[in-house]
Design a protein around this motif. Structure first.
Motif, short mmCIF file in Angstrom:
data_model
loop_
_atom_site.label_atom_id
_atom_site.label_comp_id
_atom_site.label_asym_id
_atom_site.label_seq_id
_atom_site.Cartn_x
_atom_site.Cartn_y
_atom_site.Cartn_z
N ASN A 15 21.74 35.00 41.90
CA ASN A 15 22.10 34.72 40.50
C ASN A 15 22.66 35.97 39.82
OD1 ASN A 15 21.65 31.92 39.72
ND2 ASN A 15 19.51 32.26 40.26
N ARG A 16 22.11 37.13 40.17
CA ARG A 16 22.64 38.39 39.64
C ARG A 16 24.10 38.57 40.06
NH1 ARG A 16 19.18 42.99 39.33
NH2 ARG A 16 21.07 44.22 39.66
N THR A 17 24.40 38.23 41.31
CA THR A 17 25.76 38.37 41.81
C THR A 17 26.70 37.40 41.10
OG1 THR A 17 24.86 38.98 43.97
CG2 THR A 17 27.19 38.41 43.89
N VAL A 18 26.25 36.17 40.88
CA VAL A 18 27.06 35.19 40.15
C VAL A 18 27.37 35.69 38.75
CG1 VAL A 18 27.10 32.86 39.16
CG2 VAL A 18 26.25 33.22 41.48
N GLN A 19 26.37 36.24 38.07
CA GLN A 19 26.57 36.76 36.72
C GLN A 19 27.54 37.93 36.72
OE1 GLN A 19 22.70 37.64 35.10
NE2 GLN A 19 21.99 35.52 35.32
N LEU A 20 27.40 38.82 37.71
CA LEU A 20 28.29 39.97 37.81
C LEU A 20 29.74 39.53 37.94
CD1 LEU A 20 28.81 43.05 38.35
CD2 LEU A 20 28.47 42.52 40.78
N ILE A 21 30.00 38.62 38.86
CA ILE A 21 31.38 38.16 39.09
C ILE A 21 31.90 37.37 37.90
CG2 ILE A 21 32.79 36.65 40.54
CD1 ILE A 21 30.98 37.44 42.91
N SER A 22 31.05 36.51 37.34
CA SER A 22 31.48 35.67 36.22
C SER A 22 31.81 36.48 34.97
CB SER A 22 30.39 34.63 35.90
OG SER A 22 30.14 33.79 36.99
N ARG A 23 31.03 37.51 34.71
CA ARG A 23 31.22 38.28 33.47
C ARG A 23 32.22 39.42 33.62
NH1 ARG A 23 24.77 38.91 31.88
NH2 ARG A 23 24.37 36.68 31.49
N GLN A 24 32.21 40.07 34.77
CA GLN A 24 33.00 41.28 34.93
C GLN A 24 34.36 41.04 35.58
OE1 GLN A 24 32.05 44.31 33.83
NE2 GLN A 24 30.02 43.68 33.16
N LEU A 25 34.49 39.96 36.35
CA LEU A 25 35.69 39.79 37.16
C LEU A 25 36.53 38.57 36.79
CD1 LEU A 25 37.18 41.11 39.55
CD2 LEU A 25 35.87 39.62 41.07
N LEU A 26 35.91 37.41 36.68
CA LEU A 26 36.67 36.18 36.45
C LEU A 26 37.53 36.20 35.19
CD1 LEU A 26 34.26 33.37 37.71
CD2 LEU A 26 36.11 34.54 38.92
N PRO A 27 37.07 36.81 34.08
CA PRO A 27 37.95 36.86 32.91
C PRO A 27 39.25 37.61 33.16
CG PRO A 27 35.68 37.31 32.28
CD PRO A 27 35.72 37.34 33.77
N LEU A 28 39.27 38.50 34.16
CA LEU A 28 40.47 39.28 34.47
C LEU A 28 41.36 38.57 35.49
CD1 LEU A 28 38.71 42.75 34.91
CD2 LEU A 28 39.78 41.83 32.85
N LEU A 29 40.83 37.53 36.16
CA LEU A 29 41.56 36.82 37.20
C LEU A 29 41.52 35.32 36.90
CD1 LEU A 29 40.03 38.68 40.28
CD2 LEU A 29 42.28 39.10 39.28
N PRO A 30 42.38 34.84 35.99
CA PRO A 30 42.31 33.44 35.55
C PRO A 30 42.42 32.41 36.67
CG PRO A 30 43.76 34.72 34.13
CD PRO A 30 43.43 35.59 35.30
N ALA A 31 43.13 32.75 37.76
CA ALA A 31 43.32 31.78 38.84
C ALA A 31 42.24 31.90 39.92
CB ALA A 31 44.70 31.95 39.48
N ALA A 32 41.31 32.84 39.78
CA ALA A 32 40.25 33.00 40.79
C ALA A 32 39.20 31.91 40.63
CB ALA A 32 39.61 34.38 40.66
N ARG A 33 38.61 31.52 41.75
CA ARG A 33 37.59 30.48 41.75
C ARG A 33 36.39 30.97 42.58
NH1 ARG A 33 40.44 29.47 38.27
NH2 ARG A 33 41.59 27.52 37.79
N LEU A 34 35.19 30.86 41.99
CA LEU A 34 33.96 31.29 42.64
C LEU A 34 33.19 30.05 43.11
CD1 LEU A 34 31.77 33.40 43.39
CD2 LEU A 34 30.91 33.17 41.04
N ILE A 35 32.90 30.00 44.41
CA ILE A 35 32.14 28.89 44.99
C ILE A 35 30.85 29.46 45.56
CG2 ILE A 35 32.17 26.99 46.62
CD1 ILE A 35 35.45 28.63 45.93
N ASN A 36 29.72 28.92 45.12
CA ASN A 36 28.41 29.42 45.53
C ASN A 36 27.70 28.43 46.44
OD1 ASN A 36 28.42 31.77 43.60
ND2 ASN A 36 28.54 30.10 42.13
N GLY A 37 27.07 28.95 47.48
CA GLY A 37 26.28 28.10 48.36
C GLY A 37 27.10 27.26 49.31
N LEU A 38 27.68 27.90 50.32
CA LEU A 38 28.50 27.19 51.31
C LEU A 38 27.79 27.16 52.66
CD1 LEU A 38 32.01 28.78 50.62
CD2 LEU A 38 31.34 26.44 50.10
N HIS A 39 27.96 26.06 53.37
CA HIS A 39 27.55 26.03 54.76
C HIS A 39 28.55 26.85 55.56
CE1 HIS A 39 24.25 23.19 54.71
NE2 HIS A 39 24.95 22.36 53.94
#
Length: 311
Positions: free
Chosen positions: A152-176
């Motif tokens: 969850n810390r990693t999700v928050q880090l990417i969501s707050r610090q990175l995704l606003p700078l990369l509008p076309a980026a997509r974060l997918i959590n929990g993959l087989h």
């Protein structure tokens, strides 16, 4: 205006170069142009685009048919006779290759969806435009609370610090993972894919040489992410897939712990595995995802395939 260098010129190779020669040339050019070694982000992006174009047989063949006229298109002006004979006019798909005013696309260009949002696709509109998908989950009957908190810390880090700078980026959590096991996080940007796992370690100075993580001479095993990168690269041959382990500090300090890199261990897009702290992850992901050949593109088909692997 001077003639723009071709991809072959940028890598210092000839048109008959083999895949091995292309990879070797890129490693040298990447070291020279990477901002961490005194280069510029623009030059690094150019040589990386050249590598990704030439290393794939299909894209290289397309490039070989067109690079003689590409410099004219980059200036926003078709060469004489374009559309009348052997020099084709820019195709509709050129919006993927060229950004505003005919320049190379950047993260600030308007996001392009392929197929378009009004066209049928593997996923619906709402899913396509969302930047974050899924959340850390329990695995099996018992869920490790420490692992869930770390993810969850990693999700928050990417969501707050990175995704606003990369509008076309997509974060997918929990993959087989294709070969079994799990991928904590997958970060998709254009046609680049970063697989991200994490560790929580005390403050201090750690050393990474590309294979081993050490502190005070003690060996610490990072997550085994290299096989996952290999399997995902095989599933998505059109992508550039890399692996990243982010080391988090218990107190949330993004600059801790400190990672000291031995020669050859520095983070980079040619490595199957990279080890970084939180602030370095943000910086490297901006570079890796933001300098790709199409950082403004959301490929709905690829995103749909990734979402289909969520557990």
């Amino acid at each position: 205006m001077a003639q723009r260098q071709t991809h072959y010129d940028l890598l210092g190779i000839g048109p008959t170069a083999t895949a091995t020669e292309i990879k070797s040339a890129y490693r040298k050019a990447a070291r020279l142009t990477h901002p961490d070694h005194g280069g510029s982000a623009e030059d690094f992006a150019e040589v990386t685009l050249a590598y990704e174009t030439l290393i794939d047989a299909d894209s290289r063949a397309r490039y070989d048919r067109s690079y003689g006229t590409e410099s004219s298109y980059l200036r926003g002006k078709a060469p004489a006779g374009a559309g009348h004979g052997s020099n084709p006019a820019p195709a509709a798909g050129d919006s993927v290759r060229f950004g505003t005013n005919g320049s190379r696309p950047t993260t600030s260009d308007a996001t392009i969806y392929l197929p378009g949002l009004d066209e049928p696709g593997a996923i619906d509109r709402a899913t396509s435009v969302s930047q974050v998908h899924g959340a850390p989950r329990k695995r099996g009957i018992f869920g490790a609370q420490a692992r869930l908190a770390r993810e969850n810390r990693t999700v928050q880090l990417i969501s707050r610090q990175l995704l606003p700078l990369l509008p076309a980026a997509r974060l997918i959590n929990g993959l087989h993972a294709p070969g079994g096991g799990y991928i904590d996080h997958a970060l998709l940007g254009g046609y680049r894919l970063a697989l991200v796992h994490s560790m929580m370690l005390p403050k201090g100075v750690y050393r990474w040489d590309g294979t081993s993580l050490l502190r005070d001479g003690k060996h610490i095993d990072p997550p085994k992410i290299a096989p996952l990168v290999h399997d995902m690269q095989a599933l998505f041959p059109e992508m550039n897939v890399t692996g990243w382990t982010v080391i988090l500090s218990p107190d949330g300090n993004l600059h801790e712990p400190v990672i000291d890199y031995a020669r050859g261990g520095e983070p980079g897009p040619m490595n199957a595995v990279n080890v970084v702290n939180a602030v370095k992850l943000v910086r490297e992901m901006k570079m890796f995802l933001g300098t790709g050949p199409a950082p403004h593109v959301v490929d709905r088909t690829i995103l749909g395939r990734l979402l289909g692997g969520m557990h």
